[in-house]
Every structure is written in C-alpha cells, then in structure tokens.
Enzyme design. Structure first.
Site, PDB file in Angstrom:
ATOM      1  N   HIS A 138      26.664  10.944  -6.766  1.00  0.00           N
ATOM      2  CA  HIS A 138      26.499   9.889  -5.774  1.00  0.00           C
ATOM      3  C   HIS A 138      25.108   9.241  -5.846  1.00  0.00           C
ATOM      4  O   HIS A 138      24.979   8.029  -5.978  1.00  0.00           O
ATOM      5  CB  HIS A 138      26.682  10.469  -4.365  1.00  0.00           C
ATOM      6  CG  HIS A 138      27.861  11.364  -4.205  1.00  0.00           C
ATOM      7  ND1 HIS A 138      29.125  10.915  -3.897  1.00  0.00           N
ATOM      8  CD2 HIS A 138      27.976  12.719  -4.313  1.00  0.00           C
ATOM      9  CE1 HIS A 138      29.961  11.927  -3.808  1.00  0.00           C
ATOM     10  NE2 HIS A 138      29.302  13.036  -4.055  1.00  0.00           N
TER      11      HIS A 138
HETATM   12  O1  RIB Z   1      28.360  12.892   0.381  1.00  0.00           O
HETATM   13  C1  RIB Z   1      27.492  12.916  -0.714  1.00  0.00           C
HETATM   14  C2  RIB Z   1      26.077  12.864  -0.260  1.00  0.00           C
HETATM   15  O2  RIB Z   1      25.806  14.001   0.569  1.00  0.00           O
HETATM   16  C3  RIB Z   1      25.074  12.960  -1.408  1.00  0.00           C
HETATM   17  O3  RIB Z   1      23.923  12.237  -1.080  1.00  0.00           O
HETATM   18  C4  RIB Z   1      24.766  14.428  -1.480  1.00  0.00           C
HETATM   19  O4  RIB Z   1      23.483  14.714  -2.017  1.00  0.00           O
HETATM   20  C5  RIB Z   1      24.779  14.803  -0.022  1.00  0.00           C
HETATM   21  O5  RIB Z   1      23.523  14.438   0.537  1.00  0.00           O
END
Ligand code: RIB
Ligand code: CA
Length: 354
Positions: A269
């Site tokens: 992500h």
């Molecule tokens: O849902 C994914 C996010 O939540 C990412 O930023 C991961 O690092 C957690 O923080």
C-alpha cells in the site's frame, strides 16, 4: 532532474511504510523534510525507533524523526503485530539507531514546517491520521498551507481489511480521519486531498520475484528467492544490508498474506501512495465528498464517498480508483535496487562510481 518534491511523511512503520521510506529515499526528486511517527501497526515509540533505524541504515540521520501521540484521539490504541511483526518490521532486526528523535512532537512538526514553508510541502500520511488531526485542531489554518495532502486510507468500492467495511489506518482512529476530511473541505479545488484506498492499493502486489530482482540489480549476493516452503526461521544472507533487512521484513508480510488466504504475496500500500505523492498522474481519480462513520455498531471506521453531491457538501477528496500496478512495481524495483547499491558502496567507502 525534475523539480524536487518536499514531503512531510507521517507513518506507522510497519513493513510497507518501511518500503515507502526506502522508495522515497531512492527518489532523487524527493526531499523528505521530516518523518513523523504515529501509533498504528505498532506503538508510537516503536514506530519512531523503526524510522530512526531505517534512516540510520541508509545514512540519512540528517532527516528529522518526530514522535507523535501515544494513541488515537478518543479510542484505545489497537496495534497489529500479527500483521507486521513484534516490532513492526517483520523478521528484520535493524541495527539499533544511535541518533534520537527531535525534541518537538509530530503534531508540532506539522504546524512548524507548514508555517516555515507555506504552500511548498506535500503531506503524505500512510498511517492513522491522529497527528495531523491534532495539528489541525491546534492550527486550523494548516490545510491551506499544504501544497498537497496524500493519504493511504479507506475503502470505497472494496471490502475493508480490518472490518468488513473499514481499512486499518482509518479504523485505528476514525475520529481523526473524520476531522481531517472535514478540515480539508475548504482548500482550493486543486489542493483537494488525494485518498488512496484499498480499491487501488490492494492491486499493488509484491511478489518474491520482485525481491529477487532488487537483490540482483543491487549487486547483492547471493541472490535469494523467498519461498513459501522456507522454514520460518529462514533469514536473508544476502550481502547488501538494505536488501537483507528489507527481505527479512517482507518475508513476514508474505507469510501473513499467505496465512490469510491471499497467496504468498504482499499488498504494498504505502510505497505506491508515496509514488502518488510525488506524481499524482500515476493514478486516476474521481472527486467525492468523503466522510467517516464513527458511530456505527458494525460500520465504525467506514469511509463513505458521496460521488453525486447528495449531502450538499463540497468535494473534499480525489479518490484514486485506477493505476498501472506493473509500471509502479518496475519503478520500485529499479529505484530501490539502485539505492541499495549506493548505500552499500557508501558504507564500504567505495564511492558511487565503483
Ligand atoms: O490498510 C493498510 C495500511 O494500514 C498500510 O498503511 C499499512 O502499513 C497499515 O498502516
Ligand atoms: Ca502504514
């Protein structure tokens, strides 16, 4: 070299936050002005320790690390060591940092930096929005001073990863997210926050082959391939320190996704959202008014997008809905490999030309 983008990076370092930091350090068109630590994947102090350790490993102790609030605005802190490992960096054991966080809080850093450089800085948040919300409470004029705000958070036409409808960063502190979205409703249209939810970030699928290519291109030896059948105690022995620690971090993430039925892969992500912060043209967006459910018995933490103006409120988000995952992953591999090689040469004193 294109003009540099100066960023305030607010993270809950975590495994994908770690790769986002490496990717930004690898981008010579990016200036990381400060790394702000927010509780999320792991507690704030551990997030800060991870930030300090990654920056020191990469020879960038010049970059400020600030420590944020101990937890969300009004709800007990939940962390997710089962996802990111006991220290938030998977199986990696980074050299203990020798430098310390700055004396000011993450919240104060948001306020100070945007006052010092009004209109210049891009805010990138890849964790809960607690510290940005606290900064906006203390200084309501902050949103107008940011050049751009890019958030990793939410899920729109996509299931949640924390509840059936909520994504982790929003779910940890729904009140903070609601306050930030509301606070950025009045900024000029060209500065409407960019929101990258799971709709697009779960299409960024890192695989063992990507790690293998990073090792190979960085000149690290041996070039290992992380395999699902490896013993859980398997750790990287590759020569390049950045590649070695990244490999150990991401192995944990591969195992987590596999054990949750998603295959031996990792949704990356945060590095993707870091790329969006540097160049929004890498994704396609749809404008909406976004708000966050904070009261729902089963929907708390859900991001709700009003695409058609039904609420009669101005749009406050450009929601990322499409991108070219392979183009980003190729860029990620190339830049991180080149960066890892540079760090290794600097450590060995052989200089960049060797
Ligand atoms: O849902 C994914 C996010 O939540 C990412 O930023 C991961 O690092 C957690 O923080
Ligand atoms: Ca994160």
């Amino acid at each position: 070299m294109s003009a540099r983008t100066s960023l305030i990076v607010d993270v809950d370092t975590g495994i994908d936050d770690s790769l986002a930091l490496l990717y930004l350090l690898a981008r010579d068109d990016a200036e990381i002005v400060a790394v702000l630590s927010t509780a999320g994947n792991v507690p704030t102090s551990q997030v800060a320790q991870n930030n300090l350790a990654w920056l020191e490993l990469c020879g960038r102790t010049d970059i400020e690390v600030a420590v944020g609030a101990a937890g969300p605005l009004s709800t007990p802190l939940r962390t997710t060591e089962d996802t990111h490992g006991p220290q938030g960096i998977g199986y990696a054991i980074l050299p203990a940092p020798t430098h310390r966080p700055s004396d000011r809080t993450a919240t104060q850093a948001w306020i100070d930096l945007t006052r010092e450089r009004p209109g210049e800085l891009v805010g990138l948040v890849t964790g809960p929005l607690t510290n940005l919300a606290l900064a906006v409470r203390a200084d309501p004029a902050l949103p107008a001073r940011l050049r751009r705000l890019v958030i990793m958070g939410g899920a729109f036409h996509h299931p949640g990863n924390t509840t059936p409808v909520a994504e982790w960063n929003i779910s940890v502190d729904p009140e903070a997210a609601a306050e930030v979205f509301a606070a950025f409703s009045e900024v000029p249209a060209d500065r409407t926050p960019i929101v990258c939810g799971l709709d697009v970030t779960e299409r960024i699928v890192l695989r063992p082959e990507h790690l293998r290519r990073i090792a190979e291109l960085s000149g690290s030896t041996p070039v290992e391939t992380i395999r699902t059948e490896d013993a859980p105690s398997t750790r990287s022995a590759t020569s390049n320190p950045v590649v070695r620690h990244l490999s150990d971090a991401v192995r944990f993430y591969f195992e987590f996704h596999r054990d949750h039925g998603q295959g031996f892969i990792a949704h990356m992500h945060d590095p993707f959202v870091a790329a969006v912060a540097l160049d929004p043209d890498v994704a396609q967006y749809r404008s909406a008014t976004v708000d966050v459910e904070t009261e729902g018995r089963i929907t708390r933490g859900q991001t709700v997008a009003d695409w058609f103006g039904l609420w009669g409120r101005p749009p406050n988000a450009r929601v990322a809905l499409d991108t070219d995952p392979d183009a980003f992953l190729d860029d990620l591999v190339d830049r991180v490999a080149t960066f890892a090689r540079t760090v290794d040469r600097a450590v060995k004193g052989s200089g960049p030309e060797a």
